[in-house]
Design a protein around this motif. Structure first.
Motif, short mmCIF file in Angstrom:
data_model
loop_
_atom_site.label_atom_id
_atom_site.label_comp_id
_atom_site.label_asym_id
_atom_site.label_seq_id
_atom_site.Cartn_x
_atom_site.Cartn_y
_atom_site.Cartn_z
N ILE A 63 0.84 -1.20 0.00
CA ILE A 63 0.00 0.00 0.00
C ILE A 63 0.88 1.25 0.00
CG2 ILE A 63 -1.63 1.36 1.39
CD1 ILE A 63 -2.84 -1.32 2.30
N SER A 92 -8.17 -3.69 -3.38
CA SER A 92 -9.45 -3.06 -3.69
C SER A 92 -10.60 -3.80 -3.01
CB SER A 92 -9.67 -3.04 -5.21
OG SER A 92 -8.66 -2.32 -5.86
N TRP A 149 -10.42 -5.63 -0.33
CA TRP A 149 -10.31 -5.37 1.11
C TRP A 149 -10.96 -4.02 1.44
CZ3 TRP A 149 -9.10 -2.19 4.98
CH2 TRP A 149 -8.85 -2.73 6.25
N TYR A 150 -10.65 -3.02 0.62
CA TYR A 150 -11.18 -1.68 0.85
C TYR A 150 -12.71 -1.66 0.79
CZ TYR A 150 -12.19 3.28 0.06
OH TYR A 150 -12.72 4.54 0.14
N TRP A 151 -13.27 -2.28 -0.25
CA TRP A 151 -14.73 -2.26 -0.40
C TRP A 151 -15.42 -3.11 0.65
CZ3 TRP A 151 -16.22 1.79 -2.63
CH2 TRP A 151 -15.55 2.32 -3.72
N TRP A 209 -14.26 -3.45 3.74
CA TRP A 209 -14.18 -2.56 4.91
C TRP A 209 -15.25 -1.47 4.81
CZ3 TRP A 209 -12.41 2.69 4.72
CH2 TRP A 209 -12.21 3.28 5.97
N GLU A 253 -6.00 3.07 6.05
CA GLU A 253 -7.10 3.27 5.09
C GLU A 253 -7.02 4.60 4.36
OE1 GLU A 253 -8.32 0.11 7.87
OE2 GLU A 253 -7.51 2.13 8.15
N LEU A 307 -4.71 3.81 1.55
CA LEU A 307 -5.40 2.88 0.65
C LEU A 307 -6.47 3.61 -0.16
CD1 LEU A 307 -5.87 0.06 -0.43
CD2 LEU A 307 -7.28 -0.43 1.59
N ASN A 308 -7.15 4.56 0.46
CA ASN A 308 -8.14 5.35 -0.25
C ASN A 308 -7.53 6.13 -1.41
OD1 ASN A 308 -9.66 8.47 0.10
ND2 ASN A 308 -10.86 6.71 -0.52
N ILE A 339 -7.17 3.68 -4.18
CA ILE A 339 -8.46 3.39 -4.81
C ILE A 339 -8.86 4.53 -5.75
CG2 ILE A 339 -10.92 3.02 -4.38
CD1 ILE A 339 -9.14 0.65 -3.65
#
Length: 223
Positions: free
Chosen positions: A35, A77, A79-81, A83, A124, A127-128, A131
């Motif tokens: 990341i 991606s 993981w992010y969605w 979360w 996050e 990570l955002n 994304i």
């Protein structure tokens, strides 16, 4: 909500990885540092060789977790969605008013993300940024239909469909709930991007956020 998230394991389609990175110290290090590295150099310049050098591990050990860097980006991606879906579920669970429920969900998916202290190895907020800049690269490929059948984008679509259900609950007569929901989720990423890079083609800036725009956009939904 943060305390509850701390006890949850974010679920990602096992077909995306070879070995679940959440089950080992090295796997979590791969996710954590990938990341940071993608954020620093961009996905196109990111390689497993560079990541291996960064974490002091053989490049071959990274391939035990992910087949290639595309699968790693799909994992991040997903993981992010996942979360994000947890956040929406918890934040809206006790809201009975359809309008407020939709507003809360839209706020969550469009706002600038801050690091969630309950997840100790993933930032996050960083990570955002990935994304926003790189998410479309997960599906703008020749393999998109095959990977979609394998469920690689299921969690992303679940987030959108939760918003679809909220739009229908608020206004059952609205004719385009899916198009609106997907436009909000995907469009907010685009607005965040052009706010930073193409300032002359957006009204979003330091004072007006993408959240402000999308909350205004849905005001016509109220019956």
């Amino acid at each position: 909500m943060k305390s509850l998230l701390a006890y949850l394991k974010i679920q990602v389609n096992p077909k995306i990885y070879l070995k679940d990175p959440q089950t080992s110290k090295l796997g979590r290090k791969i996710v954590q540092e990938s990341i940071k590295l993608i954020d620093e150099v961009g996905f196109d310049n990111f390689t497993f060789k560079k990541l291996g050098e960064r974490i002091g591990s053989n490049e071959s050990s990274l391939y035990r977790y992910f087949e290639n860097k595309h699968k790693l980006l799909v994992y991040l991606s997903s993981w992010y969605w996942s979360w994000m879906e947890y956040r929406i579920v918890f934040a809206t669970a006790n809201i009975s008013d359809p309008s407020e429920k939709l507003r809360q969900a839209i706020t969550l998916v469009t706002e600038q993300i801050k690091d969630d202290a309950s997840t100790d190895y993933i930032d996050e907020s960083v990570l955002n940024r990935i994304i926003i800049a790189e998410f479309t690269k997960t599906f703008l490929t020749k393999e998109v239909d095959e990977e979609n059948k394998e469920g690689f984008f299921l969690i992303y679509k679940q987030v959108i469909n939760r918003i679809v259900a909220m739009i229908i609950d608020l206004n059952p007569d609205f004719p385009y709930p899916k198009s609106l929901a997907s436009s909000i989720v995907e469009g907010s990423l685009h607005q965040h991007f052009i706010k930073d890079h193409f300032k002359t083609i957006t009204d979003c800036n330091e004072k007006v956020s993408p959240t402000d725009f999308y909350l205004y956009l849905i005001t016509s939904l109220n019956k």
